[in-house]
Enzyme design. Structure first.
Site, PDB file in Angstrom:
ATOM      1  N   HIS B 108       0.821  -1.204   0.000  1.00  0.00           N
ATOM      2  CA  HIS B 108       0.000   0.000   0.000  1.00  0.00           C
ATOM      3  C   HIS B 108       0.863   1.266   0.000  1.00  0.00           C
ATOM      4  O   HIS B 108       0.721   2.152   0.835  1.00  0.00           O
ATOM      5  CB  HIS B 108      -0.969  -0.014   1.187  1.00  0.00           C
ATOM      6  N   HIS B 161      -1.137   3.478  -8.602  1.00  0.00           N
ATOM      7  CA  HIS B 161      -1.638   2.834  -9.817  1.00  0.00           C
ATOM      8  C   HIS B 161      -1.628   3.819 -10.978  1.00  0.00           C
ATOM      9  O   HIS B 161      -1.628   5.031 -10.780  1.00  0.00           O
ATOM     10  CB  HIS B 161      -3.058   2.305  -9.607  1.00  0.00           C
TER      11      HIS B 161
END
Lengths: 333, 333
Positions: B108, B161
């Site tokens: 993360h 992303h």
């Protein structure tokens, strides 16, 4: 001093304006500061160039309804030495132009759509007069009125104001419209905007509001939710001759209130597109002035920047239907 | 279902995509929610279409380094009935295209420039492979890689992303570049980008960084402070054949770190512009692929929207000088 620079790959123009880095940013400060746009604070701004004021009051003194002065942190300036440069790849010129602030009310009100109608008429009068004032200058090709309301819309001051910028280059956004308009006119002998407005009014699905002289609609390919454009119903290329300001003020006020209610936020931009200065008669026959209203949504992400495409999550017909409902406007009114 | 719509006044395309209204918005929520982009959460996303993973691990299971799957809230889709409409004014077609998510790390982590270099190489490999995958499809004209990092840059998820979108229309932003490039090539018989890069490297004032194969510079007419473009030094129209990914990863990483440090914020967008699918040999000779890096500054106010002009408060030469200082990069390196 600022300068105009043209990108050699895309033909986009940028104004490099280091002076504007110093402009104050009013939002988010803890302490209350004196607002230079309020009545009584006239000495905190550059001297006014136009105002609408009570009889008997003096310029740069209280007593005004609308007040216009040069932007203290101008992107463009008129009284600078002109130079231009071209080296085969790059093009640049001095930051020539006009950049003014139009304060819309003497009171520290923040929302355009909450101003009384007669006050909006004065603001529209100021728009028209500033546009007219520079219309004869040979070096200026375009006058643009725009408004940023709210931090999300790029405003740096909360007191209700618009801006006027006059440029030696016709904005690409207007060039694109002119090109379509002229192509249509040369094929069909009539105004593209008039023709489309007639069709839109018949179809009704994207109409938001109609007054005696104006029509508000959500564009067919709206870039974001609740984007609205206000046009005069009948052909009119230039805002400089516009006299139906009461009707326009009422229309703008009602439309902006409905946009605010439906979009759930008070931040927005609007821009006024009128035919360029020194336009030819063909452009006067084919162009049609309009206000574009753009409520603030998170919008410019990598996809939009990298492509020029927009992604709009709300179908324009749905947006129009919600705005009409909010306005209580129905077909046949 | 989404649809493409073309604005009759400006020729701009919008994707009307109501599905995307439902996408989750991760930022600003009080409670921690499970991140669907994290390793171990593969069942929360659509099945993967590409991944780089440890030997012996299975698709849609943990063990991946980079993972690509269709966007759950797609702006465009490939397996939908195709339709198109044209009525003389309006043009529309089904929301045909591809929209994928490229998760850049199983952890993360939120910042691209903090990923290890070998991980950035994998991400770049995924870009190239997804671009290649659709290169043969006749209906797709363009593949666009882009990244939104941070809320201010339009990201709705914090886990690092990028996105891949393939479209049946060549983006206007790329068309403008192609047009300049082809005009230059037909006049001078060489690539506009190569020619300008040579000049920029001689002049040095806007150069930010140079590696063996790549050069990073602030564009002459940069739209905002610390905008940087990364080009291959020698002629290369398409990213699809790019193999120097270690060098590129190192360059991007260092440049992004300096942009972050100088701009004082970690939010940015980047986009990859490569020559369109099915390009002609003339386009291959005249175009030059590049990454555009756009740090997030408040930027789209009424003036920019209404005109298409940008106002940049930081002169490009000053931006380049600060970035060079931060990178410790000097002339002659």
């Amino acid at each position: 001093m600022s300068e105009w620079r043209k990108d050699p790959f895309t033909e986009r123009w940028t104004i490099v304006a280091p002076e504007r880095a110093g402009r104050p940013y009013e939002f988010g400060e803890g302490e209350e500061t004196r607002c230079p746009f309020c009545e009584g604070m006239e000495t905190l701004t550059p001297p006014e160039v136009f105002s609408i004021r009570r009889d008997g009051t003096m310029e740069n003194q209280p007593g005004w309804f609308v007040r216009v002065f040069p932007n203290k942190y101008p992107a463009l300036q008129r009284d600078i030495p002109f130079w231009s440069m071209e080296d085969g790849f790059h093009r640049a010129m001095s930051g020539f132009g006009v950049h003014e602030v139009i304060v819309e009310t003497p009171h520290h009100a923040v929302d355009f759509s909450e101003l009384p109608e007669e006050q909006i008429v004065r603001v529209l009068t100021a728009y028209r007069e500033r546009l007219r004032h520079f219309a004869g200058e040979r070096e200026l090709r375009y006058g643009l009125i725009f408004k940023n309301q709210g931090v999300e819309a790029g405003a740096s001051m909360s007191h209700a104001h618009s801006q006027f910028v006059a440029t030696p280059v016709i904005p690409q956004a207007v060039c694109a419209e002119l090109q379509s308009a002229k192509a249509f006119y040369s094929q069909r002998g009539k105004c593209l905007f008039c023709t489309l407005l007639e069709q839109e009014r018949k179809k009704f699905a994207r109409i938001v509001f109609e007054s005696e002289h104006f029509v508000a609609l959500v564009p067919y390919a709206a870039r974001l939710p609740f984007e609205v454009v206000v046009f005069p119903v009948h052909h009119s290329a230039t805002f400089l001759e516009e006299t139906r300001l009461e009707d326009l003020a009422q229309t703008l006020r009602r439309v902006l209130q409905s946009v605010r209610e439906c979009s759930g936020g008070s931040a927005f931009n609007f821009v006024l597109h009128s035919v360029p200065y020194h336009a030819q008669s063909e452009e006067h026959r084919s162009y049609h002035w309009h206000f574009e209203i753009l409520p603030s949504f998170p919008r410019m992400a990598g996809f939009e920047w990298g492509s020029g495409f927009s992604i709009n999550v709300l179908p324009p017909e749905e947006a129009a239907s919600r705005l009409r409902l909010c306005l209580g406007f129905q077909e046949g009114e």
